[in-house]
Design a protein around this motif. Sequence first.
Motif, PDB file in Angstrom:
ATOM      1  N   ASN A   1       0.015 -18.202   3.066  1.00 40.08           N
ATOM      2  CA  ASN A   1      -1.264 -17.573   2.768  1.00 40.08           C
ATOM      3  C   ASN A   1      -2.180 -17.488   3.986  1.00 40.08           C
ATOM      4  O   ASN A   1      -3.050 -16.615   4.048  1.00 40.08           O
ATOM      5  CB  ASN A   1      -1.971 -18.342   1.653  1.00 40.08           C
ATOM      6  CG  ASN A   1      -1.235 -18.257   0.328  1.00 40.08           C
ATOM      7  OD1 ASN A   1      -0.243 -17.534   0.204  1.00 40.08           O
ATOM      8  ND2 ASN A   1      -1.683 -19.002  -0.653  1.00 40.08           N
ATOM      9  N   ALA A   2      -1.977 -18.376   4.949  1.00 42.50           N
ATOM     10  CA  ALA A   2      -2.802 -18.348   6.150  1.00 42.50           C
ATOM     11  C   ALA A   2      -2.598 -17.069   6.954  1.00 42.50           C
ATOM     12  O   ALA A   2      -3.507 -16.602   7.637  1.00 42.50           O
ATOM     13  CB  ALA A   2      -2.490 -19.562   7.025  1.00 42.50           C
ATOM     14  N   ARG A   3      -1.405 -16.491   6.839  1.00 41.05           N
ATOM     15  CA  ARG A   3      -1.083 -15.286   7.600  1.00 41.05           C
ATOM     16  C   ARG A   3      -1.047 -14.040   6.716  1.00 41.05           C
ATOM     17  O   ARG A   3      -1.190 -12.919   7.199  1.00 41.05           O
ATOM     18  CB  ARG A   3       0.280 -15.483   8.299  1.00 41.05           C
ATOM     19  CG  ARG A   3       0.746 -14.350   9.170  1.00 41.05           C
ATOM     20  CD  ARG A   3      -0.111 -14.197  10.418  1.00 41.05           C
ATOM     21  NE  ARG A   3       0.383 -13.098  11.236  1.00 41.05           N
ATOM     22  CZ  ARG A   3       1.209 -13.238  12.266  1.00 41.05           C
ATOM     23  NH1 ARG A   3       1.663 -14.449  12.602  1.00 41.05           N
ATOM     24  NH2 ARG A   3       1.585 -12.196  12.962  1.00 41.05           N
ATOM     25  N   GLY A   4      -0.812 -14.242   5.430  1.00 46.91           N
ATOM     26  CA  GLY A   4      -0.583 -13.098   4.551  1.00 46.91           C
ATOM     27  C   GLY A   4       0.888 -12.751   4.560  1.00 46.91           C
ATOM     28  O   GLY A   4       1.676 -13.288   5.334  1.00 46.91           O
ATOM     29  N   GLY A   5       1.295 -11.850   3.697  1.00 44.35           N
ATOM     30  CA  GLY A   5       2.700 -11.487   3.637  1.00 44.35           C
ATOM     31  C   GLY A   5       3.504 -12.488   2.836  1.00 44.35           C
ATOM     32  O   GLY A   5       2.973 -13.219   1.995  1.00 44.35           O
ATOM     33  N   GLU A   6       4.807 -12.557   3.120  1.00 40.05           N
ATOM     34  CA  GLU A   6       5.709 -13.371   2.315  1.00 40.05           C
ATOM     35  C   GLU A   6       6.410 -14.471   3.110  1.00 40.05           C
ATOM     36  O   GLU A   6       7.322 -15.114   2.592  1.00 40.05           O
ATOM     37  CB  GLU A   6       6.768 -12.471   1.666  1.00 40.05           C
ATOM     38  CG  GLU A   6       6.200 -11.447   0.683  1.00 40.05           C
ATOM     39  CD  GLU A   6       5.508 -12.107  -0.500  1.00 40.05           C
ATOM     40  OE1 GLU A   6       5.956 -13.188  -0.927  1.00 40.05           O
ATOM     41  OE2 GLU A   6       4.502 -11.546  -0.987  1.00 40.05           O
TER      42      GLU A   6
END
Length: 239
Positions: free
Chosen positions: A16-21
């Motif tokens: 979640n810190a970066r986004g994506g999967e």
Amino acid sequence: MTKLSVNINKIATIRNARGGELPSVTMAAVKLQEYGAQGITIHPRPDERHITRKDVYDLKPLITTEFNIEGNPHRPFVDMVLEVKPEQVTLVPDADDAITSNAGWDCRKHQEFLKSVIGEFKNAGIRTSIFLDPDPEMVKFAAETGTDRIELYTEAYAREYPQSPEKAIKDYYETALEATKYNLGINAGHDLSLENIRYFAEQIPNLLEVSIGHALISEALYLGMENTVQGYLKRLAKW
């Protein structure tokens, strides 16, 4: 043997810190089970700052060992657990804005509420566990809620262990003995690590399961995930 359930919240935190999967919480769950973990634990919170509701549903078909969902039993949480039907639900009285769990239940004060919630889960065939401080006097009230197990909140043990393992374990041992008198299963979790887990498992009678997340994921950064899981399993094995 005491079972190892791995809490994968921290995997979701990094994602979640970066986004994506990436990193994938579903892939982590699959790999951890391949490496020997005997359960997967998640603790979804209302703000979804790590595990999301989508994660809960995505993980369900991938858990071939035991699925343990922790959380404060607000109505949306209860309804989600009843729909997903994990093997175990662990009830934790953490505030919505708590960084991490920081106290066990006052089972005397919240007796009727816990009875009601636990009754719903048991009627659905879901094993229940309630987060409990190391307090022998609280065990009687925990048993009266109808819970199947207690989960000992082990932060104090982990904090005191480096100075005096014997002092650190005392209240936990006494609480575990009291729980055994009431035929309650015993789980444990919070800040258990490769350093302190063996002594805890040696000293606590009838310890069925430990749930470990932060320390295990942190140790895996240096040792690798498979090596770390195997390290815990060796320390939990009967000697």
